[in-house]
Design an enzyme around this catalytic site. Structure first.
Site, PDB file in Angstrom:
ATOM      1  CE  LYS A 120     -14.259   7.189  13.606  1.00  6.91           C
ATOM      2  NZ  LYS A 120     -13.031   7.683  12.938  1.00  6.91           N
ATOM      3  CB  VAL A 125     -17.647  11.292   0.699  1.00 12.29           C
ATOM      4  CG1 VAL A 125     -18.097  12.701   1.066  1.00 12.29           C
ATOM      5  CG2 VAL A 125     -16.494  10.851   1.595  1.00 12.29           C
ATOM      6  CE1 TYR A 171     -16.361   4.341  11.187  1.00 14.30           C
ATOM      7  CE2 TYR A 171     -18.507   5.428  11.248  1.00 14.30           C
ATOM      8  CZ  TYR A 171     -17.196   5.384  10.814  1.00 14.30           C
ATOM      9  OH  TYR A 171     -16.705   6.392  10.024  1.00 14.30           O
ATOM     10  NE  ARG A 200      -3.828  -0.052   2.317  1.00 11.12           N
ATOM     11  CZ  ARG A 200      -4.977   0.039   1.655  1.00 11.12           C
ATOM     12  NH1 ARG A 200      -5.367  -0.954   0.860  1.00 11.12           N
ATOM     13  NH2 ARG A 200      -5.736   1.103   1.785  1.00 11.12           N
TER      14      ARG A 200
END
Length: 255
Positions: free
Chosen positions: A157, A184, A153, A37
């Site tokens: 956050k 997005v 999750y 990566r």
């Protein structure tokens, strides 16, 4: 010219923020979890100053990245972008016996913050789902509850906002803020995400380098370069300190 580290920047919003900041003439260090990566990141942003490699899925990997970052010199800003989403059907356990989602989304930015040479600015990537998060620390590793990826999750956050605000209180000489980039169409967000992808990396890049008075603040939460309301829980100093103390206990490293 600012020196900026962006974690989790081999693709998605991190890579986009890197391109944006390099295009503005800043010295950007990208980060990838493995060599393959990292090679992709170098090819995608050839003018990046450096690409650091470190797997944030373990405490040793996080510590290794912090050491590599410190060896590269002090950064003016760190964008804590790395994170994983909510589609895991079960709790994934790390080599440290911790929730993978909690480790990457919360412990990684915490421990990097604690171990790296203190920058002038810190930006933590959160999400609109933080408003559905639960700050309860009785079972953040999901060992006693039936797994819910979405809730885990969302909690992580919210913890990122608590982390940003808690650091802002403890380090008044550092600008520490959180950002929700919008839902997005990245690999994490999925192809049907409705928000403007082009705006996704803008706010975190702006907070990292801008001299705009609106960006020269601390302990705030932003969406599309505008301050956005966060819950009273996120602003609760007791909850902020509880999270910081819990992360210190898990990692053996205090902020």
């Amino acid at each position: 010219m600012a020196h900026i580290l962006i974690t989790g920047s081999s693709d998605g919003l991190g890579l986009m923020a890197g391109r944006l900041l390099v295009g503005q003439g800043h010295a950007v260090t990208l980060h990838a979890r493995n060599d393959q990566r990292a090679a992709h990141a170098r090819a995608a942003v050839p003018d990046a100053e450096n690409v650091l490699v470190g797997d944030l899925g373990s405490l040793d990997g996080i510590r290794s990245l912090a050491a590599a970052a410190n060896a590269a010199g002090r950064f003016d800003a760190v964008i804590h972008n790395a994170g994983i989403g909510f589609r895991e059907p079960r709790r994934v356990q790390t080599v440290d016996g911790l929730s993978q989602l909690f480790t990457i989304n919360v412990l990684a930015p915490y421990l990097l913050t604690a171990l790296m040479t203190r920058p002038g600015r810190l930006v933590y990537l959160s999400s609109g789902l933080a408003r559905s998060g639960d700050p309860d620390l009785s079972d953040p590793q999901w060992t006693d509850r039936r797994w819910s990826g979405t809730q885990a999750y969302s909690d992580s956050k919210l913890f990122d906002v608590l982390l940003a605000f808690g650091v802002a209180r403890r380090w008044p000489d550092v600008l520490s803020n959180s950002v929700e980039p919008g839902w997005v169409a990245t690999r994490m967000g999925g192809p049907g995400a409705p928000d403007d992808l082009d705006q996704g990396p803008v706010t975190q890049a702006w907070l990292a380098v801008s001299d705009d008075p609106a960006a020269m603040v601390t302990g705030r939460h932003f969406y599309h370069r505008q301050e956005r309301f966060v819950s009273a829980e996120a602003q609760d100093a007791t909850l902020q300190d509880a999270l910081l103390d819990y992360c210190a206990e898990l990692t053996g490293t205090a902020i």
